[in-house]
Write an enzyme that holds these catalytic residues in place. Sequence first.
Site, PDB file in Angstrom:
ATOM      1  N   ASP A  83       0.833  -1.208   0.000  1.00  0.00           N
ATOM      2  CA  ASP A  83       0.000   0.000   0.000  1.00  0.00           C
ATOM      3  C   ASP A  83       0.867   1.257   0.000  1.00  0.00           C
ATOM      4  O   ASP A  83       0.577   2.234  -0.674  1.00  0.00           O
ATOM      5  CB  ASP A  83      -0.928  -0.012   1.227  1.00  0.00           C
ATOM      6  CG  ASP A  83      -1.816  -1.237   1.235  1.00  0.00           C
ATOM      7  OD1 ASP A  83      -2.431  -1.511   0.196  1.00  0.00           O
ATOM      8  OD2 ASP A  83      -1.849  -1.949   2.256  1.00  0.00           O
TER       9      ASP A  83
HETATM   10  N1  LIG Z   1      11.919  -6.747   3.856  1.00  0.00           N
HETATM   11  C1  LIG Z   1      11.894  -5.711   3.029  1.00  0.00           C
HETATM   12  N2  LIG Z   1      12.944  -4.871   2.969  1.00  0.00           N
HETATM   13  C2  LIG Z   1      12.932  -3.794   2.177  1.00  0.00           C
HETATM   14  N3  LIG Z   1      11.898  -3.474   1.388  1.00  0.00           N
HETATM   15  C3  LIG Z   1      10.824  -4.278   1.392  1.00  0.00           C
HETATM   16  C4  LIG Z   1      10.759  -5.438   2.206  1.00  0.00           C
HETATM   17  N4  LIG Z   1       9.557  -6.028   2.009  1.00  0.00           N
HETATM   18  C5  LIG Z   1       8.896  -5.269   1.110  1.00  0.00           C
HETATM   19  N5  LIG Z   1       9.668  -4.219   0.732  1.00  0.00           N
HETATM   20  C6  LIG Z   1       9.277  -3.155  -0.210  1.00  0.00           C
HETATM   21  O1  LIG Z   1       7.860  -3.129  -0.307  1.00  0.00           O
HETATM   22  C7  LIG Z   1       7.466  -3.380  -1.666  1.00  0.00           C
HETATM   23  C8  LIG Z   1       6.161  -4.167  -1.672  1.00  0.00           C
HETATM   24  O2  LIG Z   1       6.354  -5.361  -0.971  1.00  0.00           O
HETATM   25  P1  LIG Z   1       5.775  -6.759  -1.466  1.00  0.00           P
HETATM   26  O3  LIG Z   1       6.446  -7.178  -2.716  1.00  0.00           O
HETATM   27  O4  LIG Z   1       5.858  -7.679  -0.299  1.00  0.00           O
HETATM   28  O5  LIG Z   1       4.279  -6.356  -1.827  1.00  0.00           O
HETATM   29  P2  LIG Z   1       2.881  -6.978  -1.420  1.00  0.00           P
HETATM   30  O6  LIG Z   1       2.942  -8.451  -1.330  1.00  0.00           O
HETATM   31  O7  LIG Z   1       1.912  -6.379  -2.350  1.00  0.00           O
HETATM   32  O8  LIG Z   1       2.679  -6.339   0.028  1.00  0.00           O
HETATM   33  P3  LIG Z   1       1.335  -6.242   0.847  1.00  0.00           P
HETATM   34  O9  LIG Z   1       1.308  -7.469   1.682  1.00  0.00           O
HETATM   35  O10 LIG Z   1       1.505  -5.004   1.637  1.00  0.00           O
HETATM   36  O11 LIG Z   1       0.211  -6.168  -0.149  1.00  0.00           O
HETATM   37  C9  LIG Z   1       8.626  -4.096  -2.291  1.00  0.00           C
HETATM   38  O12 LIG Z   1       8.652  -3.863  -3.682  1.00  0.00           O
HETATM   39  C10 LIG Z   1       9.798  -3.451  -1.599  1.00  0.00           C
HETATM   40  O13 LIG Z   1      10.094  -2.229  -2.230  1.00  0.00           O
END
Ligand SMILES: Nc1ncnc2c1ncn2[C@@H]1O[C@H](COP(=O)(O)OP(=O)(O)OP(=O)(O)O)[C@@H](O)[C@H]1O
Length: 453
Positions: free
Chosen positions: A250
């Site tokens: 988000d």
């Molecule tokens: N452990 C981490 N360290 C650094 N950056 C992170 C980490 N986890 C997530 N991010 C950042 O957050 C962004 C989105 O995370 P993710 O790929 O997990 O999305 P998502 O699965 O859609 O998340 P959500 O569960 O909030 O919907 C990643 O592209 C990255 O930039």
Amino acid sequence: MRITVVGDTLLDEDVEGTIERLCPDAPVPVVDVSAHRFRAGGAGLVAAMLHHDGHEVELVTALGDDEAARRIRERLPGVSIIACDSAAPTPVKQRVRTADQAVCRIDEGCGPPPVPRVDDLALAAVSRAEAIVVSDYGRRLTEHPELRAALQRRALRVPLVWDPHPRGTEPVSAARLVTPNIDEAAAAAGTGRGAAHASEAAERLRERYGCAAVLVTLGELGALLHEGERAPVEITTDPVEAADPCGAGDRLISAAAAALGRGAGLEEAAREAVASARAYLAAGGVASLPEPETIEAPAGAPTDDPIALARSVHERGGTVVAAGGCFDLLHAGHVRTLAAARDMGDCLVVCLNSDDSVRRLKGPERPIIREHDRVEMLLALNCVDAVLVFDEDGPERALERLRPHVWVKGGDYTVEALPETPLLRSWGGTTVTVPYHLGRSTTRLATALARVG
Ligand SMILES: Nc1ncnc2c1ncn2[C@@H]1O[C@H](COP(=O)(O)OP(=O)(O)OP(=O)(O)O)[C@@H](O)[C@H]1O
Ligand SMILES: [Mg+2]
């Protein structure tokens, strides 16, 4: 920037406690609860983040008629919520947590809903956005054909970031950026799983959707941007050990939309979004977001915030009255109209033309009294509970935010001739006109003052 967030809002509840023993009749831990925390989740969290960043946020969503919806509204002060009737319960996701671990999650009201009804106010909020975020959580709002058409039309002019969902609908083709995570991308594109397939999945999805770019998010590995003809760009990041990863996606989409809305290019916006998601996690995730000011004011307690006041009166089942005007040189005619207006309900909010708005309407010599003083004088009247200053020529937008039951207009207007009348009717409100009191007018006062010198 005026950003419209379109999508599914749910209520997130954290039940926090400690575990020191097992239950005697089953091998499960006993949680001694110390606190319940409520947050707007899904599209609501995106709206809260953007509001916190200082944007003017309208949230187009679908809510049930229930306690969870009331709590969501309460947790989003300052966000203008345009809630379509979901005809289903508002979903609640409860996480039971101790200091160091999540214990379980309890979902309620998350079954498949019908497609929500979408009204004209929702379409209007899309058509005036300077940037749009679609945060789809699979609850069918994005299936609505008129809403999709409005999104497609507006996205031809302003950036639209679309965060898709496995149970959701495909993004509109005018979307600037589509942001699946790697699992969602692989499943939708039918590729192998894992970061190694991100580029192939992104390319397939971009072609299928016809959008400008796809940003596949890769958790701690960052993200991969695929923009049509250009070679894919890997955006790496410094991994953080996130105690609570909820909301990273988000944060990423809200930052991307704000950057694109400001005029940044896709790669710049994607880099900024990745950095912003990392910073959010490093700061502690959702726990780091400021608690919204509580607006659970006791019944009848005055608050100076017009939106919060109107909302709390609405929630208590009271009647919200609004009256509008320039109120430049307040006189007895104004005061009588306002007192009559206040008697029609439980609170009176005055929609006041800003200095610029008065100047445009009445000419360069006006207003005589500056906005700040006009607000102060109105608030000093017993019959006025709050003042909402608006900058447009007409009060329509202010009214959409307040949604009063009664709109009082002083002067020689017929109700049918007022442009506000259909707007008021759209939410079941009425317009009332009150004739001006003879011999009292700001223009006459101004002329008399000029004679005095
Ligand atoms: N452990 C981490 N360290 C650094 N950056 C992170 C980490 N986890 C997530 N991010 C950042 O957050 C962004 C989105 O995370 P993710 O790929 O997990 O999305 P998502 O699965 O859609 O998340 P959500 O569960 O909030 O919907 C990643 O592209 C990255 O930039
Ligand atoms: Mg996500």
